[in-house]
Design a protein around this motif. Structure first.
Motif, short mmCIF file in Angstrom:
data_model
loop_
_atom_site.label_atom_id
_atom_site.label_comp_id
_atom_site.label_asym_id
_atom_site.label_seq_id
_atom_site.Cartn_x
_atom_site.Cartn_y
_atom_site.Cartn_z
N TYR A 34 0.80 -1.22 0.00
CA TYR A 34 0.00 0.00 0.00
C TYR A 34 0.84 1.27 0.00
O TYR A 34 0.34 2.34 -0.39
N ASP A 35 2.09 1.18 0.41
CA ASP A 35 2.94 2.36 0.38
C ASP A 35 3.63 2.54 -0.97
O ASP A 35 4.48 3.43 -1.12
N LYS A 36 3.25 1.71 -1.95
CA LYS A 36 3.82 1.81 -3.30
C LYS A 36 2.72 1.79 -4.35
O LYS A 36 2.90 1.28 -5.46
N LEU A 37 1.57 2.36 -4.02
CA LEU A 37 0.41 2.29 -4.90
C LEU A 37 0.62 3.02 -6.21
O LEU A 37 -0.03 2.70 -7.22
N GLU A 38 1.51 4.03 -6.22
CA GLU A 38 1.72 4.80 -7.44
C GLU A 38 2.76 4.16 -8.37
O GLU A 38 3.06 4.71 -9.42
N SER A 39 3.29 2.99 -7.97
CA SER A 39 4.26 2.27 -8.79
C SER A 39 3.65 0.96 -9.28
O SER A 39 2.74 0.41 -8.67
N GLN A 40 4.17 0.44 -10.37
CA GLN A 40 3.72 -0.83 -10.89
C GLN A 40 4.05 -1.94 -9.88
O GLN A 40 5.17 -2.03 -9.38
N ASP A 41 3.06 -2.76 -9.57
CA ASP A 41 3.27 -3.88 -8.65
C ASP A 41 3.98 -5.00 -9.41
O ASP A 41 3.40 -5.65 -10.27
N THR A 42 5.25 -5.20 -9.11
CA THR A 42 6.02 -6.23 -9.79
C THR A 42 6.46 -7.29 -8.79
O THR A 42 6.51 -7.06 -7.59
N GLY A 43 6.78 -8.44 -9.32
CA GLY A 43 7.20 -9.54 -8.46
C GLY A 43 7.06 -10.84 -9.22
O GLY A 43 6.94 -10.87 -10.45
N ALA A 44 7.07 -11.95 -8.47
CA ALA A 44 6.93 -13.26 -9.11
C ALA A 44 5.58 -13.36 -9.83
O ALA A 44 4.58 -12.83 -9.37
N ARG A 45 5.58 -14.05 -10.96
CA ARG A 45 4.35 -14.32 -11.69
C ARG A 45 4.02 -15.79 -11.53
O ARG A 45 4.89 -16.65 -11.68
N TRP A 46 2.75 -16.07 -11.26
CA TRP A 46 2.36 -17.41 -10.81
C TRP A 46 1.45 -18.15 -11.78
O TRP A 46 0.75 -19.09 -11.40
N MET A 47 1.48 -17.75 -13.06
CA MET A 47 0.58 -18.40 -14.01
C MET A 47 0.83 -19.90 -14.12
O MET A 47 -0.10 -20.71 -14.15
N ARG A 48 2.11 -20.32 -14.16
CA ARG A 48 2.41 -21.75 -14.30
C ARG A 48 1.97 -22.52 -13.07
O ARG A 48 1.48 -23.65 -13.18
N GLN A 49 2.14 -21.92 -11.90
CA GLN A 49 1.71 -22.59 -10.67
C GLN A 49 0.19 -22.73 -10.63
O GLN A 49 -0.34 -23.78 -10.28
N ILE A 50 -0.52 -21.67 -11.01
CA ILE A 50 -1.98 -21.74 -11.06
C ILE A 50 -2.43 -22.79 -12.07
O ILE A 50 -3.36 -23.57 -11.82
N LEU A 51 -1.74 -22.84 -13.21
CA LEU A 51 -2.05 -23.85 -14.23
C LEU A 51 -1.80 -25.26 -13.71
O LEU A 51 -2.67 -26.14 -13.78
N ALA A 52 -0.61 -25.49 -13.18
CA ALA A 52 -0.23 -26.84 -12.75
C ALA A 52 -1.11 -27.33 -11.60
O ALA A 52 -1.48 -28.52 -11.55
N LYS A 53 -1.47 -26.43 -10.70
CA LYS A 53 -2.28 -26.81 -9.54
C LYS A 53 -3.78 -26.70 -9.81
O LYS A 53 -4.59 -27.03 -8.96
N ARG A 54 -4.13 -26.25 -11.02
CA ARG A 54 -5.53 -26.03 -11.37
C ARG A 54 -6.21 -25.19 -10.28
O ARG A 54 -7.31 -25.47 -9.81
N ALA A 55 -5.50 -24.13 -9.87
CA ALA A 55 -5.96 -23.27 -8.78
C ALA A 55 -6.83 -22.14 -9.30
O ALA A 55 -6.80 -21.80 -10.49
N ARG A 56 -7.59 -21.55 -8.39
CA ARG A 56 -8.43 -20.41 -8.73
C ARG A 56 -8.10 -19.25 -7.81
O ARG A 56 -8.01 -19.41 -6.60
#
Length: 348
Positions: A258-280
């Motif tokens: 919340y103290d960085k709201l004016e900056s792009q939120d960057t970090g790890a991307r979890w698409m493969r994990q969501i895909l592999a775990k069939r997560a929602r």
């Protein structure tokens, strides 16, 4: 009932926007203004308890969000339990207590329509801002409608000792789940295990993502079935690394960024994990569930009366303490629901 005449309304307005930095006291201004006068269909309210919540940090920013920001010079937004002083609407009488978005001020004029009556003889008035209010509704509907916990599954809750987290973990226990809380410091961790009945607690302070992942692997070797995220940041990353098959991730807050709201939120991307775990993964905003408030109140009231839900409040005294308490809330200094006690109800 007669109320003493009042002339001055003390209020706290937004003086500056904390752009990519923590909130500080100079971001607020303490002001005096005339007490407003209600028109037809309106009531004059006196604030009794004021709720402080992390979402208010987002309203201090002009970053695009789901709601308009507070403007410089405007009274800071906030929900309160308030007492009707004068009424120009037959639906409310002086002395009635209501839920209202009065903001950070002693007095406010609001339309009577849409205000929700609350009864201090059935529960402490402060509870209507916590366990029987927005935080309680958030925990209830987000966990049950999105998380869909099943007996024997593992539920992970971040900010577990906060207003929402303490409710979430206890409901998950009522549903037969193993519950792990993440909180900051030994006092909070002891609270969630010893008083709230969580199965385990992880103190995140001083730990990186790898250390948190290792603790989760030890406590939940089968993975996390439901992750209730109030925080974001490295805690989110650790949980996402530890998902079980068909996991459900509830995004309720992101106080870590919340103290960085004016900056792009960057970090790890979890698409493969969501895909592999069939997560929602799904975001949650409590006002989408306003029409189901009665359903929540029926269950929560019964649980409270039966001693199945415990709840702690962290109450600061006086409107002048609001900025300090809010800054402390964002830093994780509160234990339980953060409130400001502004005034006591009038004697009837």
């Amino acid at each position: 009932m007669e109320f003493a005449a009042v002339q001055v309304n003390h209020r706290i307005t937004l003086a500056a926007r904390p752009v990519n930095r923590p909130v500080q006291p100079s971001d607020f201004r303490h002001e005096e203004a005339p007490v407003p006068v209600p028109s037809t269909g309106e009531v004059l309210l006196r604030t009794l308890y004021l709720s402080l919540d992390p979402y208010m940090r987002g309203r201090m920013s002009e970053a695009k969000s789901y709601a308009q920001p507070v403007q410089i010079g405007e009274v800071m937004i906030g929900e309160a339990v308030a007492e009707v002083v004068t009424s120009n609407d037959p639906s409310l009488q002086p002395g009635d207590t209501v839920l209202a978005r009065t903001g950070w001020q002693e007095y406010a004029v609001m339309p009577a329509k849409g205000l929700i009556k609350v009864d201090g003889t059935k529960a402490p008035l402060s509870h209507y801002l916590g366990v029987l209010g927005m935080p309680g509704m958030t925990g209830y509907f987000a966990l049950l409608d999105i998380g869909k916990p099943k007996p024997g599954q593992t539920v992970l809750v971040s900010a577990a000792a906060g207003a929402v987290g303490q409710v979430v973990g206890q409901i998950a226990k009522l549903k037969g789940c193993q519950v792990i809380g993440i909180a900051g410091g030994p006092e909070k961790c002891a609270y969630v295990t010893d008083e709230l009945g969580f199965d385990a607690a992880i103190d995140y302070r001083g730990k990186d993502t790898a250390a948190l992942v290792a603790e989760l692997a030890r406590l939940a070797p089968g993975g996390i079935d439901v992750f209730f995220d109030n925080v974001g940041g490295i805690i989110h990353d650790a949980a996402m690394s530890s998902l079980a098959l068909n996991a459900r991730i509830i995004i309720c807050g992101a106080v870590a960024i919340y103290d960085k709201l004016e900056s792009q939120d960057t970090g790890a991307r979890w698409m493969r994990q969501i895909l592999a775990k069939r997560a929602r993964m799904e975001g949650f905003l409590v006002f989408d569930y306003d029409h189901r408030r009665a359903e929540f109140l029926a269950d929560m009231t019964a649980w409270l009366r039966g001693g199945l839900i415990r709840y702690r409040e962290d109450v600061a005294e006086g409107l002048a303490k609001t900025p300090e308490a809010f800054i402390g809330l964002l830093a994780g200094k509160n234990l339980g629901k953060q409130l400001i006690h502004v005034a006591s109800p009038s004697v009837r």
